[in-house]
Write a protein that holds these residues in place. Sequence first.
Motif, short mmCIF file in Angstrom:
data_model
loop_
_atom_site.label_atom_id
_atom_site.label_comp_id
_atom_site.label_asym_id
_atom_site.label_seq_id
_atom_site.Cartn_x
_atom_site.Cartn_y
_atom_site.Cartn_z
N VAL A 43 0.74 -1.15 0.10
CA VAL A 43 -0.16 -0.10 0.04
C VAL A 43 1.05 1.37 -0.06
CG1 VAL A 43 -1.87 1.02 1.35
CG2 VAL A 43 -1.68 -1.15 1.30
N ALA A 44 1.00 1.73 -1.22
CA ALA A 44 1.75 3.05 -1.45
C ALA A 44 1.00 4.38 -0.91
CB ALA A 44 2.25 3.29 -2.69
N ASN A 45 1.37 4.77 0.37
CA ASN A 45 0.39 5.91 0.73
C ASN A 45 0.95 7.08 0.89
OD1 ASN A 45 1.37 6.03 4.13
ND2 ASN A 45 1.64 4.28 3.32
N ALA A 46 0.44 8.27 -0.07
CA ALA A 46 1.18 9.43 0.06
C ALA A 46 2.45 9.51 -0.61
CB ALA A 46 0.91 10.27 1.26
N CYS A 47 2.58 8.59 -1.47
CA CYS A 47 4.00 8.58 -1.90
C CYS A 47 4.28 9.62 -2.98
CB CYS A 47 4.38 7.32 -2.61
SG CYS A 47 4.43 5.67 -1.38
N SER A 48 5.23 10.29 -2.94
CA SER A 48 6.11 11.14 -4.00
C SER A 48 7.33 10.53 -4.55
CB SER A 48 6.34 12.72 -3.26
OG SER A 48 7.35 12.33 -2.12
N ASP A 49 7.56 9.39 -4.43
CA ASP A 49 8.41 8.84 -5.17
C ASP A 49 8.27 7.50 -6.23
OD1 ASP A 49 8.02 6.88 -3.49
OD2 ASP A 49 10.17 7.03 -2.28
N ARG A 50 9.09 6.30 -6.30
CA ARG A 50 8.80 5.48 -7.23
C ARG A 50 8.53 4.17 -6.34
NH1 ARG A 50 12.64 3.52 -9.45
NH2 ARG A 50 11.53 2.75 -11.38
N THR A 51 7.95 4.37 -5.06
CA THR A 51 7.52 2.97 -4.47
C THR A 51 6.68 2.13 -4.99
OG1 THR A 51 7.99 4.18 -2.28
CG2 THR A 51 6.45 2.33 -2.02
N ALA A 52 5.77 2.82 -5.66
CA ALA A 52 4.66 1.87 -6.36
C ALA A 52 5.15 1.14 -7.53
CB ALA A 52 3.34 2.82 -6.64
N ALA A 57 6.97 -3.86 -10.05
CA ALA A 57 8.30 -4.36 -10.79
C ALA A 57 8.57 -5.66 -9.99
CB ALA A 57 9.53 -3.65 -11.11
N GLU A 58 8.46 -5.75 -9.00
CA GLU A 58 8.65 -6.99 -7.98
C GLU A 58 7.65 -7.74 -7.76
OE1 GLU A 58 11.69 -7.70 -7.02
OE2 GLU A 58 12.72 -5.83 -7.79
N ARG A 59 6.55 -7.76 -8.49
CA ARG A 59 5.37 -8.46 -8.85
C ARG A 59 4.24 -8.36 -7.65
NH1 ARG A 59 7.65 -13.71 -12.47
NH2 ARG A 59 8.61 -12.29 -13.97
N ALA A 60 4.59 -7.52 -6.74
CA ALA A 60 3.40 -7.20 -5.90
C ALA A 60 2.39 -6.75 -6.28
CB ALA A 60 4.02 -6.41 -4.55
N ARG A 61 1.13 -6.90 -5.71
CA ARG A 61 0.02 -6.03 -6.02
C ARG A 61 0.24 -4.71 -5.14
NH1 ARG A 61 -5.27 -8.07 -4.50
NH2 ARG A 61 -4.30 -9.74 -2.97
N VAL A 62 -0.38 -3.65 -5.76
CA VAL A 62 -0.08 -2.42 -5.37
C VAL A 62 -1.41 -1.75 -4.96
CG1 VAL A 62 1.05 -0.01 -5.66
CG2 VAL A 62 2.16 -2.45 -6.22
N VAL A 63 -1.67 -1.23 -4.08
CA VAL A 63 -2.91 -0.25 -3.87
C VAL A 63 -2.13 1.22 -3.53
CG1 VAL A 63 -4.68 0.22 -2.07
CG2 VAL A 63 -4.21 -2.11 -2.89
N GLU A 64 -2.70 2.38 -4.05
CA GLU A 64 -2.32 3.63 -3.90
C GLU A 64 -3.24 4.50 -3.54
OE1 GLU A 64 0.50 5.34 -7.00
OE2 GLU A 64 -0.27 3.62 -8.15
N THR A 65 -2.95 5.12 -2.57
CA THR A 65 -3.94 6.16 -1.65
C THR A 65 -2.88 7.60 -1.34
OG1 THR A 65 -4.94 6.58 0.20
CG2 THR A 65 -3.21 5.29 0.55
N PRO A 66 -3.79 8.71 -1.69
CA PRO A 66 -3.16 9.96 -1.43
C PRO A 66 -3.26 10.32 0.37
CG PRO A 66 -5.31 10.31 -2.05
CD PRO A 66 -5.24 8.80 -2.15
N ILE A 67 -3.78 9.25 1.16
CA ILE A 67 -3.66 9.66 2.36
C ILE A 67 -2.71 9.10 3.15
CG2 ILE A 67 -5.33 9.32 4.33
CD1 ILE A 67 -7.51 9.01 2.70
N ALA A 68 -2.04 9.67 3.96
CA ALA A 68 -0.64 9.33 4.68
C ALA A 68 -1.23 8.57 5.94
CB ALA A 68 0.21 10.46 4.64
N GLY A 69 -0.50 7.75 6.61
CA GLY A 69 -0.72 6.97 7.59
C GLY A 69 -0.64 5.73 7.79
N LYS A 70 -0.01 4.77 8.70
CA LYS A 70 0.33 3.65 8.44
C LYS A 70 -1.14 2.55 8.75
CE LYS A 70 3.34 -0.05 10.51
NZ LYS A 70 4.08 -0.62 11.31
N ALA A 71 -1.86 3.12 9.85
CA ALA A 71 -3.01 2.38 10.16
C ALA A 71 -4.10 2.48 9.17
CB ALA A 71 -3.61 2.79 11.45
N HIS A 72 -4.20 3.34 8.39
CA HIS A 72 -5.09 3.53 7.03
C HIS A 72 -4.65 2.61 6.15
CE1 HIS A 72 -7.78 4.99 4.23
NE2 HIS A 72 -6.86 5.45 3.41
N ALA A 73 -3.20 2.67 5.83
CA ALA A 73 -2.76 1.71 4.68
C ALA A 73 -2.90 0.37 5.07
CB ALA A 73 -1.18 2.12 4.61
#
Length: 281
Positions: A43-52, A57-73
Amino acid sequence: MGAVGEPVVSVVIAAHDEEAVIARCLRSLTSGAKPGELDIIVVANACSDRTAQIARAERARVVETPIAGKAHALSLGDAECRTFPRLYLDADVDLDVTSLRRMLTAIDRGALACSPVPQYDLQGVSGVAARFHRVFDRLLAGRRGLSGTGAYMLSKEGHGRVFPLPEVISDDGYVHRSFSASERRSVEDARSVVRPARTVGAVIRRRARVRLGNRELERLGRKADEPALGMGQLMTLVRQRQIGVLDALCFLIVLLADKVVARGRRMRGTDAAWSADRSSR
C-alpha cells in the motif's frame, strides 16, 4: 500449507516513500518462495517517489492512496487480502520465507498472533545510538512481544480481534495488547532484520512516539499485561557485566530526553500527529 499455486499467507506492507528499501524487502521475502505461495499487497500511501512502480516491478499487488498514515494503509491492504493467516510487514524490514514459514507453524499450532525475533542491523548507527539499541535489546531478552519486530502475523481468529484497526500511533503495540501472553508467541527461530534509528536525535524522536503511543493505548483500554522495565533490570545487566556503565548511562540519557520530547508534543497538541522516521533508510 496448501496446494502449489494457492497462497498460504497474505502479506500487507504499508509503504510511504520507500523506494530506497521496498525492493530489498520484497526480494528478501520472495526469494525461495514457491510460485503463488505468497499473496503480497503493498500500500503506497501519500508517496511522492517510485515506491509503487518498484513494488509492481517486483510483482507485488499495489494499492495507492493519497492519504498518509500506517494504520489507514494497513486497513486498505487488509481489504485486498485473499487468505489467512495474514502477515503485516514494515517496508524497511527484511524477513525471509523460512522465517515466515516458521511463523505459519506457530499459527497452525494454535497461536492467535506471532512475531519473529528482531535482529538489529547497526551498520551506520552512531556510537551512542548503538549503545542504546544494544541495552534495549538485552532488556527485552526473554520478554519479547509483537511490537518492535517489524512484522506480526495474525490467524483468522486473531484478525477478528484486531480489525478494523483504529487510527493509532502504534499499530504493533495495539496488536500486542489485544492478546494475552498465552495467545501470542515470539517465534525464536524466526528472524526479522530491523534497521533502528541511526542517530541520537532519531532515537529520541522514535522513543517519544513509542511513549505517546503507549499512553494512547492506555486511553483506549489496551493495557500492558507485563510490568514496565525498571532500574532494577538495568542495574542487574551492569552487575552481570552484560553491559557497561557507559552503556547504561547513554540509555538513561536517551530515556530522559524522549520523555521531555513526548511531554512537549503533548503540550503542543501534536502527540497524535503521524510521522515516519527516515534515518534508518
